[in-house]
Design a protein around this motif. Structure first.
Motif, short mmCIF file in Angstrom:
data_model
loop_
_atom_site.label_atom_id
_atom_site.label_comp_id
_atom_site.label_asym_id
_atom_site.label_seq_id
_atom_site.Cartn_x
_atom_site.Cartn_y
_atom_site.Cartn_z
N ALA A 29 59.19 46.66 14.89
CA ALA A 29 58.97 47.97 15.50
C ALA A 29 59.45 49.09 14.59
O ALA A 29 58.78 50.12 14.44
CB ALA A 29 59.71 48.03 16.84
N GLN B 246 50.80 44.11 17.40
CA GLN B 246 51.67 43.23 16.60
C GLN B 246 52.76 42.60 17.46
O GLN B 246 53.11 41.42 17.26
CB GLN B 246 52.30 44.02 15.46
N THR B 247 53.29 43.36 18.40
CA THR B 247 54.36 42.83 19.25
C THR B 247 53.84 41.71 20.14
O THR B 247 54.49 40.68 20.31
CB THR B 247 54.96 43.95 20.12
N LEU C 175 52.18 49.91 18.52
CA LEU C 175 53.06 48.76 18.33
C LEU C 175 52.60 47.55 19.13
O LEU C 175 52.97 46.41 18.81
CB LEU C 175 54.49 49.10 18.77
N THR D 190 53.26 38.54 18.02
CA THR D 190 54.54 37.91 17.71
C THR D 190 55.13 37.21 18.92
O THR D 190 55.65 36.09 18.83
CB THR D 190 55.55 38.96 17.18
N ALA D 191 55.03 37.86 20.09
CA ALA D 191 55.59 37.30 21.32
C ALA D 191 54.86 36.02 21.73
O ALA D 191 55.49 35.02 22.10
CB ALA D 191 55.53 38.34 22.44
N TRP E 73 66.09 38.96 19.16
CA TRP E 73 65.64 40.35 19.22
C TRP E 73 65.50 41.02 17.84
O TRP E 73 64.66 41.92 17.68
CB TRP E 73 66.57 41.19 20.10
N THR F 190 62.11 45.67 20.53
CA THR F 190 61.16 46.77 20.34
C THR F 190 61.80 48.12 20.61
O THR F 190 61.63 49.08 19.84
CB THR F 190 59.93 46.58 21.24
N ALA G 13 61.61 40.61 23.13
CA ALA G 13 60.62 41.59 22.70
C ALA G 13 60.96 42.98 23.22
O ALA G 13 60.84 43.97 22.49
CB ALA G 13 59.23 41.18 23.19
N TYR H 191 61.93 41.49 16.33
CA TYR H 191 61.12 42.50 17.02
C TYR H 191 61.60 43.90 16.64
O TYR H 191 60.79 44.83 16.51
CB TYR H 191 61.21 42.30 18.54
#
Length: 268
Positions: A151, A189-190, A186, A193-194, A144, A88, A84, A147
């Motif tokens: 982003a 959503q990050t 951001l 997802t994580a 990665w 990101t 992440a 992500y």
């Protein structure tokens, strides 16, 4: 509805926290030494003395499950956190700078996304041949790009919005705008997802260990334990079912927590 989602997040968060606590305190909670062998106790079925039975070497499976939690859970968390962070940052700079930087980074990510992640992870792990460290590094390398894509797309949508233009007019530099305006937008959503990715990474770590590309003997990693016990599925099924159940329950809790977080973020 929001209160219900918050209650779900709290409930699943408590369960996830309990799993982390068990993993962190495994050495103190295990009733036996997870690596002590005693062939006289080989393949004992579950009982009051050994809750999950013993393996072919007479090691207590419950103690090994607790010890393996630290390896399996924290390795998955490390993969998700590193993926992440790297993805990101790459996505932010790709979307913010655009031009050649964007083209190069996105073409690299396209290469990784063009193939199933597990296939790349197996290939990288086979090349690295460094046990659990190699498995973790391999999964970071293949995880990665999603992500970065997430982003980048968000940054491209945000950088032309009026509040970013206003921030420029007030003299804010690039780093300040990214820190104050881009990253907060951001985060939601990050994080979703994580959290949803934790269960997936745990399964992939277990898969690599099952194939002999992750944890090495005598490490009490759940995937490796399943691999070592697969030949005894009919004669001593508890040897493979115990780590399988541990993986199932942990992934289930992580996925339920991630889904609850996702619904809460979607509802604003």
């Amino acid at each position: 509805m929001k209160k219900e989602q918050k209650r779900k997040i709290l409930f699943y968060g408590i369960l996830a926290g309990a799993l982390l606590l068990f993993a962190a305190c495994a050495a103190h909670l295990a009733p036996y030494d997870p690596y002590e062998q005693n062939l006289e106790l080989s393949l004992l079925p579950p009982s009051a003395a050994h809750w999950m039975g013993t393996d072919r070497y007479g090691r207590d499976l419950f103690s090994r499950i607790l010890s393996g939690a630290r390896v399996s859970i924290f390795s998955a968390l490390l993969v998700v956190a590193a993926s992440a962070l790297i993805g990101t940052l790459a996505g932010i700079f790709s979307g913010w700078l655009e031009g050649k930087t964007d083209t190069v980074l996105m073409q690299i990510s396209d290469i990784f996304l063009a193939f199933p992640g597990m296939v790349f992870a197996i290939a990288f792990s086979g090349v690295l041949q460094s046990g659990m460290t190699g498995a973790v590094v391999s999964l970071i390398l293949v995880s990665w790009p999603k992500y970065a894509r997430l982003a980048r797309n968000r940054v491209l949508a945000l950088k032309h919005m009026p509040f970013i233009a206003a921030a420029r007019l007030t003299g804010n530099g690039t780093w300040k705008m990214i820190g104050r305006h881009i990253l907060p937008n951001l985060a939601g959503q990050t994080i979703v997802t994580a959290v949803l990715d934790i269960g997936t990474m745990m399964l992939e770590i277990a898969g690599l260990s099952f194939l002999g590309l992750g944890a090495e003997a005598p490490s009490a990693e759940w995937g490796a334990m399943m691999s070592n016990g697969r030949s005894m599925l009919q004669t001593a099924p508890w040897v493979i079912l115990a780590p399988g159940l541990a993986i199932f329950l942990t992934v289930l809790v992580c996925n339920l927590l991630g889904e609850a977080v996702r619904k809460t973020v979607d509802q604003g």
